[in-house]
Design a protein around this motif. Structure first.
Motif, PDB file in Angstrom:
ATOM      1  N   GLU A 194     -69.397  -8.591  43.855  1.00 50.90           N
ATOM      2  CA  GLU A 194     -69.878  -7.490  43.024  1.00 50.90           C
ATOM      3  C   GLU A 194     -69.512  -6.170  43.717  1.00 50.90           C
ATOM      4  O   GLU A 194     -69.463  -5.133  43.092  1.00 50.90           O
ATOM      5  CB  GLU A 194     -71.398  -7.559  42.855  1.00 50.90           C
ATOM      6  N   LYS A 195     -69.279  -6.250  45.045  1.00 50.61           N
ATOM      7  CA  LYS A 195     -68.932  -5.075  45.839  1.00 50.61           C
ATOM      8  C   LYS A 195     -67.428  -4.855  45.738  1.00 50.61           C
ATOM      9  O   LYS A 195     -66.665  -5.789  45.494  1.00 50.61           O
ATOM     10  CB  LYS A 195     -69.347  -5.268  47.304  1.00 50.61           C
ATOM     11  N   LEU A 196     -67.010  -3.602  45.968  1.00 52.17           N
ATOM     12  CA  LEU A 196     -65.641  -3.186  45.650  1.00 52.17           C
ATOM     13  C   LEU A 196     -64.548  -4.146  46.144  1.00 52.17           C
ATOM     14  O   LEU A 196     -63.720  -4.606  45.351  1.00 52.17           O
ATOM     15  CB  LEU A 196     -65.384  -1.781  46.218  1.00 52.17           C
ATOM     16  N   ILE A 197     -64.529  -4.436  47.441  1.00 52.84           N
ATOM     17  CA  ILE A 197     -63.353  -5.144  47.982  1.00 52.84           C
ATOM     18  C   ILE A 197     -63.232  -6.574  47.446  1.00 52.84           C
ATOM     19  O   ILE A 197     -62.201  -6.921  46.848  1.00 52.84           O
ATOM     20  CB  ILE A 197     -63.314  -5.032  49.524  1.00 52.84           C
ATOM     21  N   PRO A 198     -64.286  -7.416  47.555  1.00 53.66           N
ATOM     22  CA  PRO A 198     -64.100  -8.773  47.018  1.00 53.66           C
ATOM     23  C   PRO A 198     -63.986  -8.818  45.490  1.00 53.66           C
ATOM     24  O   PRO A 198     -63.293  -9.678  44.943  1.00 53.66           O
ATOM     25  CB  PRO A 198     -65.346  -9.523  47.503  1.00 53.66           C
ATOM     26  N   LEU A 199     -64.636  -7.863  44.808  1.00 54.90           N
ATOM     27  CA  LEU A 199     -64.518  -7.804  43.342  1.00 54.90           C
ATOM     28  C   LEU A 199     -63.064  -7.564  42.942  1.00 54.90           C
ATOM     29  O   LEU A 199     -62.514  -8.243  42.061  1.00 54.90           O
ATOM     30  CB  LEU A 199     -65.395  -6.672  42.797  1.00 54.90           C
ATOM     31  N   PHE A 200     -62.432  -6.606  43.644  1.00 56.76           N
ATOM     32  CA  PHE A 200     -61.063  -6.267  43.262  1.00 56.76           C
ATOM     33  C   PHE A 200     -60.083  -7.365  43.693  1.00 56.76           C
ATOM     34  O   PHE A 200     -59.113  -7.631  42.990  1.00 56.76           O
ATOM     35  CB  PHE A 200     -60.676  -4.880  43.815  1.00 56.76           C
ATOM     36  N   ILE A 201     -60.330  -8.009  44.819  1.00 62.85           N
ATOM     37  CA  ILE A 201     -59.462  -9.137  45.212  1.00 62.85           C
ATOM     38  C   ILE A 201     -59.533 -10.216  44.130  1.00 62.85           C
ATOM     39  O   ILE A 201     -58.515 -10.753  43.685  1.00 62.85           O
ATOM     40  CB  ILE A 201     -59.894  -9.725  46.581  1.00 62.85           C
ATOM     41  N   GLY A 214     -65.145   6.761  37.860  1.00 67.13           N
ATOM     42  CA  GLY A 214     -64.757   8.175  37.912  1.00 67.13           C
ATOM     43  C   GLY A 214     -63.265   8.308  38.159  1.00 67.13           C
ATOM     44  O   GLY A 214     -62.449   7.621  37.540  1.00 67.13           O
ATOM     45  N   LYS A 215     -62.914   9.191  39.125  1.00 69.64           N
ATOM     46  CA  LYS A 215     -61.486   9.402  39.418  1.00 69.64           C
ATOM     47  C   LYS A 215     -61.035   8.624  40.655  1.00 69.64           C
ATOM     48  O   LYS A 215     -59.923   8.822  41.155  1.00 69.64           O
ATOM     49  CB  LYS A 215     -61.231  10.893  39.644  1.00 69.64           C
ATOM     50  N   GLY A 216     -61.938   7.820  41.217  1.00 71.08           N
ATOM     51  CA  GLY A 216     -61.556   7.054  42.409  1.00 71.08           C
ATOM     52  C   GLY A 216     -61.495   7.918  43.654  1.00 71.08           C
ATOM     53  O   GLY A 216     -60.885   7.537  44.659  1.00 71.08           O
ATOM     54  N   GLU A 217     -62.149   9.100  43.590  1.00 72.65           N
ATOM     55  CA  GLU A 217     -62.018  10.025  44.728  1.00 72.65           C
ATOM     56  C   GLU A 217     -63.160   9.937  45.740  1.00 72.65           C
ATOM     57  O   GLU A 217     -63.161  10.657  46.734  1.00 72.65           O
ATOM     58  CB  GLU A 217     -61.865  11.458  44.201  1.00 72.65           C
ATOM     59  N   ASN A 218     -64.103   9.063  45.470  1.00 76.89           N
ATOM     60  CA  ASN A 218     -65.218   8.914  46.421  1.00 76.89           C
ATOM     61  C   ASN A 218     -64.702   8.269  47.702  1.00 76.89           C
ATOM     62  O   ASN A 218     -63.801   7.438  47.662  1.00 76.89           O
ATOM     63  CB  ASN A 218     -66.325   8.065  45.800  1.00 76.89           C
ATOM     64  N   VAL A 219     -65.328   8.657  48.802  1.00 76.79           N
ATOM     65  CA  VAL A 219     -64.853   8.204  50.117  1.00 76.79           C
ATOM     66  C   VAL A 219     -65.917   7.317  50.768  1.00 76.79           C
ATOM     67  O   VAL A 219     -67.106   7.661  50.777  1.00 76.79           O
ATOM     68  CB  VAL A 219     -64.570   9.423  51.031  1.00 76.79           C
ATOM     69  N   GLU A 252     -62.308   6.206  57.202  1.00 74.44           N
ATOM     70  CA  GLU A 252     -62.612   6.693  55.849  1.00 74.44           C
ATOM     71  C   GLU A 252     -61.449   6.458  54.897  1.00 74.44           C
ATOM     72  O   GLU A 252     -60.299   6.731  55.247  1.00 74.44           O
ATOM     73  CB  GLU A 252     -62.871   8.200  55.899  1.00 74.44           C
ATOM     74  N   TRP A 253     -61.804   5.997  53.714  1.00 72.63           N
ATOM     75  CA  TRP A 253     -60.796   5.798  52.670  1.00 72.63           C
ATOM     76  C   TRP A 253     -61.319   6.321  51.341  1.00 72.63           C
ATOM     77  O   TRP A 253     -62.451   6.024  50.945  1.00 72.63           O
ATOM     78  CB  TRP A 253     -60.501   4.309  52.485  1.00 72.63           C
ATOM     79  N   LYS A 254     -60.460   7.074  50.641  1.00 76.84           N
ATOM     80  CA  LYS A 254     -60.730   7.367  49.241  1.00 76.84           C
ATOM     81  C   LYS A 254     -60.608   6.047  48.486  1.00 76.84           C
ATOM     82  O   LYS A 254     -59.651   5.289  48.731  1.00 76.84           O
ATOM     83  CB  LYS A 254     -59.636   8.306  48.711  1.00 76.84           C
ATOM     84  N   ASN A 255     -61.513   5.790  47.551  1.00 78.12           N
ATOM     85  CA  ASN A 255     -61.460   4.497  46.850  1.00 78.12           C
ATOM     86  C   ASN A 255     -60.067   4.191  46.315  1.00 78.12           C
ATOM     87  O   ASN A 255     -59.552   3.084  46.493  1.00 78.12           O
ATOM     88  CB  ASN A 255     -62.456   4.484  45.682  1.00 78.12           C
ATOM     89  N   ILE A 256     -59.450   5.178  45.660  1.00 79.19           N
ATOM     90  CA  ILE A 256     -58.178   4.888  44.982  1.00 79.19           C
ATOM     91  C   ILE A 256     -57.082   4.545  45.993  1.00 79.19           C
ATOM     92  O   ILE A 256     -56.243   3.672  45.731  1.00 79.19           O
ATOM     93  CB  ILE A 256     -57.766   6.059  44.037  1.00 79.19           C
ATOM     94  N   ASP A 257     -57.123   5.173  47.172  1.00 76.74           N
ATOM     95  CA  ASP A 257     -56.113   4.852  48.193  1.00 76.74           C
ATOM     96  C   ASP A 257     -56.315   3.434  48.726  1.00 76.74           C
ATOM     97  O   ASP A 257     -55.359   2.682  48.932  1.00 76.74           O
ATOM     98  CB  ASP A 257     -56.188   5.857  49.354  1.00 76.74           C
ATOM     99  N   LEU A 258     -57.578   3.105  48.947  1.00 68.73           N
ATOM    100  CA  LEU A 258     -57.903   1.757  49.421  1.00 68.73           C
ATOM    101  C   LEU A 258     -57.470   0.712  48.384  1.00 68.73           C
ATOM    102  O   LEU A 258     -56.887  -0.332  48.724  1.00 68.73           O
ATOM    103  CB  LEU A 258     -59.421   1.684  49.660  1.00 68.73           C
ATOM    104  N   TYR A 283     -59.504   3.319  34.869  1.00 69.70           N
ATOM    105  CA  TYR A 283     -60.581   4.266  35.193  1.00 69.70           C
ATOM    106  C   TYR A 283     -61.712   4.081  34.193  1.00 69.70           C
ATOM    107  O   TYR A 283     -61.468   4.066  32.980  1.00 69.70           O
ATOM    108  CB  TYR A 283     -60.040   5.696  35.190  1.00 69.70           C
ATOM    109  N   VAL A 284     -62.929   3.888  34.701  1.00 71.64           N
ATOM    110  CA  VAL A 284     -64.083   3.683  33.809  1.00 71.64           C
ATOM    111  C   VAL A 284     -65.133   4.754  34.109  1.00 71.64           C
ATOM    112  O   VAL A 284     -65.016   5.514  35.086  1.00 71.64           O
ATOM    113  CB  VAL A 284     -64.697   2.265  33.981  1.00 71.64           C
ATOM    114  N   LYS A 285     -66.164   4.760  33.275  1.00 75.87           N
ATOM    115  CA  LYS A 285     -67.248   5.742  33.412  1.00 75.87           C
ATOM    116  C   LYS A 285     -67.792   5.734  34.845  1.00 75.87           C
ATOM    117  O   LYS A 285     -67.975   4.664  35.431  1.00 75.87           O
ATOM    118  CB  LYS A 285     -68.352   5.343  32.431  1.00 75.87           C
ATOM    119  N   ASP A 286     -68.063   6.906  35.389  1.00 77.15           N
ATOM    120  CA  ASP A 286     -68.527   6.990  36.774  1.00 77.15           C
ATOM    121  C   ASP A 286     -69.920   6.375  36.916  1.00 77.15           C
ATOM    122  O   ASP A 286     -70.689   6.323  35.956  1.00 77.15           O
ATOM    123  CB  ASP A 286     -68.563   8.468  37.208  1.00 77.15           C
ATOM    124  N   ARG A 287     -70.225   5.945  38.122  1.00 75.63           N
ATOM    125  CA  ARG A 287     -71.572   5.471  38.462  1.00 75.63           C
ATOM    126  C   ARG A 287     -72.523   6.666  38.431  1.00 75.63           C
ATOM    127  O   ARG A 287     -72.154   7.757  38.918  1.00 75.63           O
ATOM    128  CB  ARG A 287     -71.509   4.872  39.861  1.00 75.63           C
TER     129      ARG A 287
END
Ligand code: NAD
Ligand code: TYD
Length: 350
Positions: A194-201, A214-219, A252-258, A283-287
């Motif tokens: 449910e968390k970013l890294i394993p969800l996206f894998i 959002g824009k994936g700019e959160n760090v 530190e990583w910006k979400n979109i870069d990661l 890109y989906v609605k921001d949290r």
């Protein structure tokens, strides 16, 4: 033999802490107390099942009577408390569950420790594991230190902040020997998808959209989970009574870069043409209440207790992706059943 209670040991970080302690300290008996919520999984600890110094106990930290009885029965010398509801998005959907487990559950454990140890605190320790999210959000610059004022924004971080305050209050009021650590985002094996890294894998593996808020700019400041477990070992044994330690990887990583790095590594590992997985980015609605940036200053822990992260992120993310790809049965098991309902509510209808 010292008896140590680890709560939440069937979860992501807890399973790494239990494994480290059981293997490194054959003269400790480790009791792993876990309710086995959706996030707890005994498959995370299969390799420990036959260890002489390990016992699993299924139970709920919110059940005060059960907790008192467990402490009376086993006479623990120490507690390492990780059990929690841990996912921000779920806390937005159901805040009360976070208050119950993270606040009430923590106070139940504090009461049980206090009653068992009866003010004779020699050799005893209550170690509370917390998060950097209690500090709120940073702008473009600066770092969270141990003295940064609390400013939580999500129901999750508010419940963790509250539990941290209770732990320190029990130290100041009753003299309970406590130590607290606040860590940045963890990644590695056995993390619930449910968390970013394993969800996206998992989504890349299935060619499913990658829902970027959002824009994936959160760090976020990512730390390899086994380095967190090592820090917990060091702090449990050497941390000063009543003190707080920040743990982080200076990574530190910006979400979109990661996410782009993950896509590239996955393309290579799955034999896909370069750039194929990036096409899944959606890109989906921001949290709601989405904190912009977290970054930890872990100088105190490094200087005073000699801990430092062992792994560079580039190596850690490769290792992590390899682990999920060679443990697809684990991923398939945890993403069946209730997970599908959660996914539908969180993403499909968004
Ligand atoms: P997780 O959600 O993977 O695991 C939590 C575990 O707690 C699960 O095994 C679950 O079954 C158990 N649990 C939940 N409610 C319980 C209850 N009422 N009684 C007994 N057990 C219960 O969480 P995680 O990511 O491993 O986080 C562990 C701890 O570390 C949490 O306290 C979290 O706030 C903190 N933390 C996490 C991160 C991170 O990046 N994941 C970073 C910093 C701090
Ligand atoms: P997460 O792994 O949930 O950790 P936390 O919110 O505790 O930092 O999220 C990490 C970052 O990734 C956070 O900025 C939110 C973002 N994110 C997405 O963009 N999409 C997603 O589907 C998820 C779960 C997170």
């Amino acid at each position: 033999m010292k008896k140590i209670l680890i709560t939440g040991g069937a979860g992501f970080i807890g399973s790494h802490v239990v494994r480290l302690f059981v293997n490194k300290y054959p003269d400790y008996h480790i009791y792993n107390l876990d309710k086995l919520t959706y996030a707890g999984n005994l498959a995370n600890l299969k390799d420990l099942e036959n260890k002489h110094n390990y016992t699993f106990v299924k139970g709920d930290i919110v059940d005060d009577g059960f907790i008192q009885q467990l402490f009376a029965q086993h006479q623990f010398d120490g507690v390492i408390h990780l059990a929690a509801e841990s996912h921000v998005d779920r806390s937005i959907a159901n805040p009360l569950e976070f208050v119950m487990t993270n606040v009430v559950g923590t106070v139940n454990l504090l009461n049980a420790a206090r009653h068992l140890w009866k003010d004779d605190y020699q050799g005893k320790r209550f170690y509370h594991i917390s998060t950097d999210e209690v500090y709120g959000t940073l702008g473009e610059s600066g770092f969270f230190t141990e003295t940064t004022a609390y400013d939580p924004h999500s129901p999750y971080s508010a419940s963790k902040a509250s539990s941290d305050h209770f732990v320190r209050a029990y130290h100041d009021t009753y003299g309970l020997p406590v130590v607290v650590s606040n860590c940045s985002n963890n990644y590695g094996s056995y993390q619930f998808p449910e968390k970013l890294i394993p969800l996206f894998i998992n989504n890349i593996r299935h060619n499913k959209p990658l829902p970027v808020y959002g824009k994936g700019e959160n760090v976020r400041d990512w730390l390899w989970v086994e380095d967190h477990a090592r820090a917990i070992d060091v702090i449990y044994h050497q941390g000063l009574n009543g003190d707080t330690y920040n743990i982080g990887g200076h990574n530190e990583w910006k979400n979109i870069d990661l996410i782009r790095v993950m896509c590239r590594v996955m393309d290579r590992k799955l034999g896909r043409p370069d750039g194929e997985s990036e096409k899944l980015i959606t890109y989906v609605k921001d949290r709601a209440g989405h904190d912009l940036r977290y970054a930890i200053d872990s100088t105190k822990l490094q200087r005073e207790l000699g801990w430092k992260p062992s792994l560079q992120f580039e190596e850690g993310i490769e290792k992590t992706i390899d682990w999920y790809l060679s443990n697809q049965e684990w991923l398939d098991n945890v993403t069946s059943g209730d997970y599908l309902k959660y996914y539908e509510q969180q993403y499909v209808t968004r």
